[in-house]
Design a protein around this motif. Structure first.
Motif, short mmCIF file in Angstrom:
data_model
loop_
_atom_site.label_atom_id
_atom_site.label_comp_id
_atom_site.label_asym_id
_atom_site.label_seq_id
_atom_site.Cartn_x
_atom_site.Cartn_y
_atom_site.Cartn_z
N PRO A 118 1.70 11.06 -19.07
CA PRO A 118 0.31 11.08 -19.54
C PRO A 118 -0.58 11.91 -18.61
O PRO A 118 -0.50 11.79 -17.38
CB PRO A 118 -0.09 9.60 -19.51
CG PRO A 118 1.20 8.88 -19.76
CD PRO A 118 2.24 9.69 -19.04
N ALA A 119 -1.43 12.74 -19.19
CA ALA A 119 -2.28 13.63 -18.40
C ALA A 119 -3.23 12.85 -17.50
O ALA A 119 -3.64 13.34 -16.44
CB ALA A 119 -3.08 14.55 -19.33
N GLU A 120 -3.58 11.62 -17.90
CA GLU A 120 -4.51 10.80 -17.13
C GLU A 120 -3.99 10.51 -15.72
O GLU A 120 -4.77 10.30 -14.79
CB GLU A 120 -4.78 9.49 -17.88
CG GLU A 120 -5.68 8.50 -17.18
CD GLU A 120 -7.15 8.89 -17.15
OE1 GLU A 120 -7.96 8.09 -16.66
OE2 GLU A 120 -7.48 10.01 -17.60
N TYR A 121 -2.67 10.52 -15.54
CA TYR A 121 -2.12 10.24 -14.21
C TYR A 121 -2.62 11.25 -13.18
O TYR A 121 -2.85 10.90 -12.02
CB TYR A 121 -0.59 10.25 -14.24
CG TYR A 121 0.04 9.09 -14.96
CD1 TYR A 121 -0.64 7.89 -15.13
CD2 TYR A 121 1.33 9.20 -15.47
CE1 TYR A 121 -0.05 6.82 -15.80
CE2 TYR A 121 1.93 8.14 -16.14
CZ TYR A 121 1.23 6.96 -16.31
OH TYR A 121 1.82 5.91 -16.96
N LEU A 169 -5.99 10.21 -12.08
CA LEU A 169 -5.91 9.01 -11.26
C LEU A 169 -5.36 9.32 -9.86
O LEU A 169 -5.84 8.75 -8.87
CB LEU A 169 -5.04 7.96 -11.94
CG LEU A 169 -5.63 7.31 -13.20
CD1 LEU A 169 -4.62 6.37 -13.85
CD2 LEU A 169 -6.92 6.56 -12.88
N ARG A 170 -4.38 10.20 -9.77
CA ARG A 170 -3.86 10.57 -8.44
C ARG A 170 -4.96 11.15 -7.58
O ARG A 170 -4.98 10.93 -6.35
CB ARG A 170 -2.71 11.58 -8.58
CG ARG A 170 -1.41 11.00 -9.11
CD ARG A 170 -0.23 11.93 -8.86
NE ARG A 170 -0.38 13.23 -9.47
CZ ARG A 170 0.04 13.56 -10.68
NH1 ARG A 170 0.62 12.65 -11.45
NH2 ARG A 170 -0.11 14.79 -11.15
N ALA A 207 -8.43 7.86 -8.30
CA ALA A 207 -8.24 6.40 -8.21
C ALA A 207 -6.74 6.09 -8.17
O ALA A 207 -6.20 5.53 -9.11
CB ALA A 207 -8.90 5.71 -9.39
N PRO A 208 -6.06 6.45 -7.07
CA PRO A 208 -4.60 6.32 -7.04
C PRO A 208 -4.10 4.88 -7.03
O PRO A 208 -2.92 4.65 -7.31
CB PRO A 208 -4.21 7.05 -5.74
CG PRO A 208 -5.44 6.99 -4.89
CD PRO A 208 -6.59 7.07 -5.83
N VAL A 209 -4.96 3.94 -6.72
CA VAL A 209 -4.63 2.51 -6.83
C VAL A 209 -5.74 1.88 -7.65
O VAL A 209 -6.86 1.68 -7.16
CB VAL A 209 -4.52 1.83 -5.45
CG1 VAL A 209 -4.11 0.36 -5.60
CG2 VAL A 209 -3.51 2.56 -4.56
N THR A 210 -5.45 1.61 -8.91
CA THR A 210 -6.50 1.15 -9.83
C THR A 210 -5.94 0.08 -10.76
O THR A 210 -4.73 -0.03 -10.94
CB THR A 210 -7.06 2.32 -10.66
OG1 THR A 210 -8.22 1.90 -11.37
CG2 THR A 210 -6.02 2.83 -11.65
N ARG A 254 0.13 7.70 -7.01
CA ARG A 254 0.37 8.75 -6.01
C ARG A 254 1.69 8.51 -5.28
O ARG A 254 2.05 7.37 -4.99
CB ARG A 254 -0.80 8.76 -5.01
CG ARG A 254 -0.98 10.06 -4.27
CD ARG A 254 -2.17 10.00 -3.32
NE ARG A 254 -3.45 10.23 -3.99
CZ ARG A 254 -4.62 10.21 -3.37
NH1 ARG A 254 -4.67 9.96 -2.06
NH2 ARG A 254 -5.74 10.43 -4.03
N TYR A 255 2.40 9.58 -4.96
CA TYR A 255 3.74 9.47 -4.37
C TYR A 255 3.72 8.65 -3.08
O TYR A 255 4.56 7.75 -2.90
CB TYR A 255 4.30 10.87 -4.08
CG TYR A 255 5.70 10.85 -3.50
CD1 TYR A 255 6.80 11.03 -4.32
CD2 TYR A 255 5.91 10.66 -2.13
CE1 TYR A 255 8.09 11.01 -3.80
CE2 TYR A 255 7.19 10.63 -1.60
CZ TYR A 255 8.27 10.81 -2.44
OH TYR A 255 9.55 10.78 -1.92
N GLU A 256 2.82 8.95 -2.15
CA GLU A 256 2.86 8.28 -0.85
C GLU A 256 2.70 6.78 -1.00
O GLU A 256 3.36 5.99 -0.31
CB GLU A 256 1.77 8.83 0.08
CG GLU A 256 0.35 8.61 -0.41
CD GLU A 256 -0.69 9.05 0.61
OE1 GLU A 256 -0.66 8.55 1.76
OE2 GLU A 256 -1.55 9.88 0.25
N HIS A 257 1.85 6.35 -1.94
CA HIS A 257 1.64 4.92 -2.15
C HIS A 257 2.81 4.30 -2.91
O HIS A 257 3.19 3.15 -2.65
CB HIS A 257 0.34 4.68 -2.90
CG HIS A 257 -0.85 5.31 -2.25
ND1 HIS A 257 -1.85 5.93 -2.96
CD2 HIS A 257 -1.17 5.45 -0.93
CE1 HIS A 257 -2.76 6.41 -2.11
NE2 HIS A 257 -2.37 6.14 -0.88
#
Length: 400
Positions: A18-21, A24-25, A28-31, A46-49
């Motif tokens: 999904p393009a929304e990712y 968010l990255r 708002a990478p943690v939402t 996000r990859y690091e999280h």
């Protein structure tokens, strides 16, 4: 809070998350997101999280814990049954996984390569002798994936249509809870009968060896063994079959990368790298990895309290521009290979070595023997499984 989960996907570009990712990255990478039952777990994009979350013992995969984020009625239905070992608290999980480590060791899996090659060649012989166009899923991908796991476990191949049908019900987010519960009950019953048969007469199969070594000696109950084997069958064929289809699609839609793939297919190290890139690019296990916090933790600057659910979105992490330059491009020569397609941490895929060998044999052989393979219909006409835990197709017409 973002949109309801799962986030909408553009099925005209089926290989892309999904393009929304991407937004968010960045923002708002943690939402929080809302799932089917109204609960609001945290979504990690996000990859690091994602990497941190999958390796953190304070985020549990124990389905029985309050606050666990069930993303579908099927997931919730599992709680009412004997849970396969990955869905238990870490101590139980480690004990049962240890029973399988030797069975799925890279060395043991490598000994299966010749047989996997034979299975692939047999199915390609049948496919090439049949009509054109044909459905790659039914004619090749599914029979290969199921025969490999059936022979490994000791499951009669003739039962695969029945078992795959149950697996499809279990893997669909559209399945009502009672229907999913019945499918799980039937699957449990099948593997309980298989365990019983091996208690009296253990075969030289994975099921036979586990039963002889652990069930007959009292270290593993029959119920736990049947749940283990049910999970291994379910996870051991669907992801592989859909990865064969979606990986094939990715290559035939990108002639330059397909040309590069053919050029490296006989070089083991480069072939392995190419398979890793296909798995990063496609990530067929596109449902968030479910976890629940057992104590307060902070991820990406966000406090996640004990008892709150977390969904680790590995297909988003595998397209993170911070880790993978030009992430939306398939690049057969990409290194290093840090994708999360098969997980990370203590829940790294048990069958990882088998999956990688199987995909190496499949893609190398498929494109060597069928060099003109192509889609028989436009991508937009392919019927995708739009509400499943796996990125897959109902059928995939191809010709050559």
């Amino acid at each position: 809070m973002s949109d309801s989960y799962p986030l909408p996907k553009n099925w005209r570009c089926p290989l892309d998350p999904p393009a929304e990712y991407k937004r968010l990255r960045q923002e708002a990478p943690v939402t929080r997101v809302q799932v089917w039952d109204g609960s609001t777990p945290w979504l990690i994009t996000r990859y690091e999280h994602a990497y941190e979350a999958l390796g953190d013992p304070r985020l549990s995969l124990d389905f029985r814990l309050p606050g666990f984020p069930h993303t579908s009625p099927t997931s919730a239905a599992r709680v009412e049954r004997v849970l396969p070992f990955p869905f238990r608290e870490d101590a139980e999980y480690r004990v049962q996984r240890a029973m399988l480590v030797q069975e799925f060791s890279p060395r043991r899996m490598e000994t299966l390569r010749p047989r996997i090659q034979s299975i692939v060649d047999e199915r390609l012989d049948a496919m090439l002798a049949g009509p054109r166009p044909t459905d790659l899923l039914a004619a090749f991908a599914l029979p290969v994936a199921i025969r490999v796991i059936c022979e490994l476990l000791g499951v009669p191949y003739d039962d695969y249509v029945y078992l795959h049908g149950l697996s499809c019900t279990i893997g669909s987010r559209d399945s009502p809870k009672d229907e999913a519960g019945r499918a799980l009950e039937e699957m449990d019953g099948y593997f309980q009968r298989l365990v019983e048969a091996n208690v009296s007469n253990p075969g030289d199969t994975l099921v036979g060896r586990i039963v002889a070594e652990h069930v007959r000696k009292g270290a593993l109950s029959k119920q736990d063994a049947s749940a283990m084997f049910q999970m291994l069958f379910h996870a051991g064929h669907g992801p592989t079959a859909y990865m064969i289809c979606m990986g094939t699609m990715a290559l035939v839609l990108d002639p330059d990368q397909l040309r590069e793939f053919r050029a490296v297919a006989d070089e083991p190290r480069q072939l392995s790298a190419a398979i890793q890139e296909l798995m990063r690019y496609v990530t067929v296990s596109h449902s968030g990895r479910q976890r629940v916090a057992t104590e307060d933790i902070t991820l990406g600057g966000q406090l996640i309290r004990a008892g709150e659910g977390v969904l680790v979105q590995t297909d988003s992490a595998n397209r993170d521009e911070r880790v993978f330059p030009n992430p939306d491009r398939l690049d057969i020569h990409r290194t290093p290979h840090r994708n999360l397609a098969l997980g990370h941490g203590i829940h790294l895929c048990t069958g990882r070595a088998l999956a990688l060998i199987e995909l190496e044999v499949v893609f190398r052989t498929l494109f060597q023997r069928v060099p003109t393979l192509r889609l028989a219909v436009p991508v937009e006409d392919i019927p995708f499984k739009q509400n499943d835990n796996l990125l897959g197709v109902h059928e995939m017409p191809v010709t050559w």
